[in-house]
Design a protein around this motif. Structure first.
Motif, short mmCIF file in Angstrom:
data_model
loop_
_atom_site.label_atom_id
_atom_site.label_comp_id
_atom_site.label_asym_id
_atom_site.label_seq_id
_atom_site.Cartn_x
_atom_site.Cartn_y
_atom_site.Cartn_z
N ILE A 37 0.87 -1.17 0.00
CA ILE A 37 0.00 0.00 0.00
C ILE A 37 0.91 1.22 0.00
CG2 ILE A 37 -1.70 1.30 1.33
CD1 ILE A 37 -2.65 -1.34 2.50
N LYS A 38 0.71 2.06 -0.94
CA LYS A 38 1.53 3.27 -1.03
C LYS A 38 1.15 4.24 0.09
CE LYS A 38 3.58 1.97 -4.77
NZ LYS A 38 4.94 1.59 -4.78
N GLY A 39 2.13 4.88 0.67
CA GLY A 39 1.90 5.82 1.77
C GLY A 39 1.02 6.99 1.36
N LYS A 40 1.10 7.39 0.09
CA LYS A 40 0.31 8.52 -0.38
C LYS A 40 -1.18 8.21 -0.34
CE LYS A 40 0.16 11.88 -4.17
NZ LYS A 40 -1.18 12.26 -3.86
N VAL A 41 -1.56 6.95 -0.57
CA VAL A 41 -2.96 6.56 -0.55
C VAL A 41 -3.53 6.77 0.85
CG1 VAL A 41 -4.55 4.61 -0.80
CG2 VAL A 41 -2.67 4.89 -2.42
N VAL A 42 -2.79 6.37 1.88
CA VAL A 42 -3.24 6.55 3.26
C VAL A 42 -3.35 8.03 3.58
CG1 VAL A 42 -2.67 6.11 5.68
CG2 VAL A 42 -2.24 4.34 3.97
N ALA A 43 -2.36 8.81 3.17
CA ALA A 43 -2.39 10.26 3.43
C ALA A 43 -3.58 10.91 2.72
CB ALA A 43 -1.09 10.89 2.97
N ASP A 44 -3.85 10.50 1.47
CA ASP A 44 -5.00 11.04 0.74
C ASP A 44 -6.31 10.68 1.42
OD1 ASP A 44 -3.34 12.19 -1.11
OD2 ASP A 44 -3.56 10.58 -2.60
N PHE A 45 -6.42 9.45 1.89
CA PHE A 45 -7.64 9.03 2.57
C PHE A 45 -7.89 9.86 3.83
CE2 PHE A 45 -9.72 6.47 5.85
CZ PHE A 45 -10.92 6.19 5.22
N ALA A 47 -6.77 12.83 4.44
CA ALA A 47 -7.07 14.21 4.06
C ALA A 47 -8.52 14.34 3.59
CB ALA A 47 -6.12 14.67 2.96
N ASP A 48 -9.04 13.32 2.89
CA ASP A 48 -10.42 13.36 2.40
C ASP A 48 -11.45 13.12 3.50
OD1 ASP A 48 -9.48 13.86 -0.13
OD2 ASP A 48 -9.59 11.76 -0.79
N ASN A 49 -11.04 12.47 4.58
CA ASN A 49 -11.96 12.13 5.67
C ASN A 49 -11.45 12.68 7.00
OD1 ASN A 49 -13.75 10.36 4.07
ND2 ASN A 49 -11.88 9.16 3.86
N PRO A 50 -11.48 13.99 7.18
CA PRO A 50 -10.96 14.54 8.44
C PRO A 50 -11.88 14.19 9.61
CG PRO A 50 -12.01 16.26 7.15
CD PRO A 50 -11.99 15.02 6.29
N VAL A 51 -11.28 14.10 10.78
CA VAL A 51 -12.03 13.81 12.00
C VAL A 51 -12.38 15.14 12.65
CG1 VAL A 51 -11.94 12.68 14.25
CG2 VAL A 51 -10.80 11.65 12.28
N LYS A 52 -13.67 15.29 12.98
CA LYS A 52 -14.10 16.53 13.61
C LYS A 52 -13.69 16.52 15.08
CE LYS A 52 -18.02 16.81 10.52
NZ LYS A 52 -19.45 16.64 10.41
N GLU A 53 -13.35 17.68 15.63
CA GLU A 53 -12.90 17.76 17.01
C GLU A 53 -13.98 17.30 17.99
OE1 GLU A 53 -10.95 21.34 18.25
OE2 GLU A 53 -10.11 21.64 16.27
N THR A 54 -15.23 17.58 17.70
CA THR A 54 -16.31 17.16 18.60
C THR A 54 -16.41 15.65 18.67
OG1 THR A 54 -17.90 17.35 16.80
CG2 THR A 54 -17.68 19.25 18.27
#
Length: 197
Positions: A37-45, A47-54
């Motif tokens: 699994i390329k590291g960029k794929v994990v980073a992109d995922f 970035a596309d699915n940020p976790v909300k602070e709440t």
């Protein structure tokens, strides 16, 4: 190396390996390596699915809040030394909290008494534990003289053993906690006989 890849790609195999290859050959298997699994794929995922602070505050739970006892990271050290007319030797066994064993033994090139050999073994054990990064240690020994003198229960009468005591006190400062336990020889031998049955 992957054992399946080894079986399928090795040109000549002996013994059990050749029998396994022969038995597996009837299934027409082919080895295909797992793609990384390329590291960029994990980073992109991420970035596309940020976790909300709440969400972070609400999802953090501590299911084991009521646990009172927490295991310590205390290591065990067993030491022994012996001296006779022919030779002198010392041995140490260090056991990690996870049960990993680190044995150390040395043949001494100089003549010492039995008590000095026990002190040499204790010193070697403390030095070895320090090099392993141990901070909490329980030291077990079958020498009542060494254990009682190190703990301060007995006074040191022999001038030849006083330097050992000073060195041990110096080494103890490198640890957060050092505890000494006397193991009588008869207790060790009875345990050994029970385990042998």
């Amino acid at each position: 190396m992957d054992p399946i890849k080894y079986l399928f790609e090795k040109p000549v195999l002996n013994g059990r390996m050749s029998r396994w290859t022969l038995m597996l050959s009837e299934f027409d298997l082919k080895y295909v390596p797992l793609k990384a699994i390329k590291g960029k794929v994990v980073a992109d995922f991420l970035a596309d699915n940020p976790v909300k602070e709440t969400d972070i505050v609400n999802t953090w739970s501590f299911p084991d809040e009521d646990i009172v006892h927490v295991e310590d990271d205390v290591w065990d050290l067993y030491f022994d030394g012996a001296s006779n007319n022919m030779e002198c030797g010392i041995g140490v066994l260090i056991i990690s909290p996870r049960g990993e064993h680190v044995p150390v033994s040395i043949k001494l090139d100089f003549a010492v008494t039995n008590n000095a050999a026990e002190y040499e073994a204790c010193l070697l054990g403390l030095q070895s534990a320090n090099k392993l990064g141990v901070m909490k240690l329980t030291v077990h020994g079958d020498s009542s003289l060494v254990i009682n003198q190190v703990t301060g229960s007995w006074k040191i009468k022999s001038s030849s053993l006083a330097p050992y005591q000073a060195k041990i006190e110096e080494l103890e400062k490198l640890f957060e906690e050092v505890r000494y336990v006397y193991l009588p020889r008869r207790k060790i031998s009875s345990t050994t006989h029970q385990n042998a049955r």
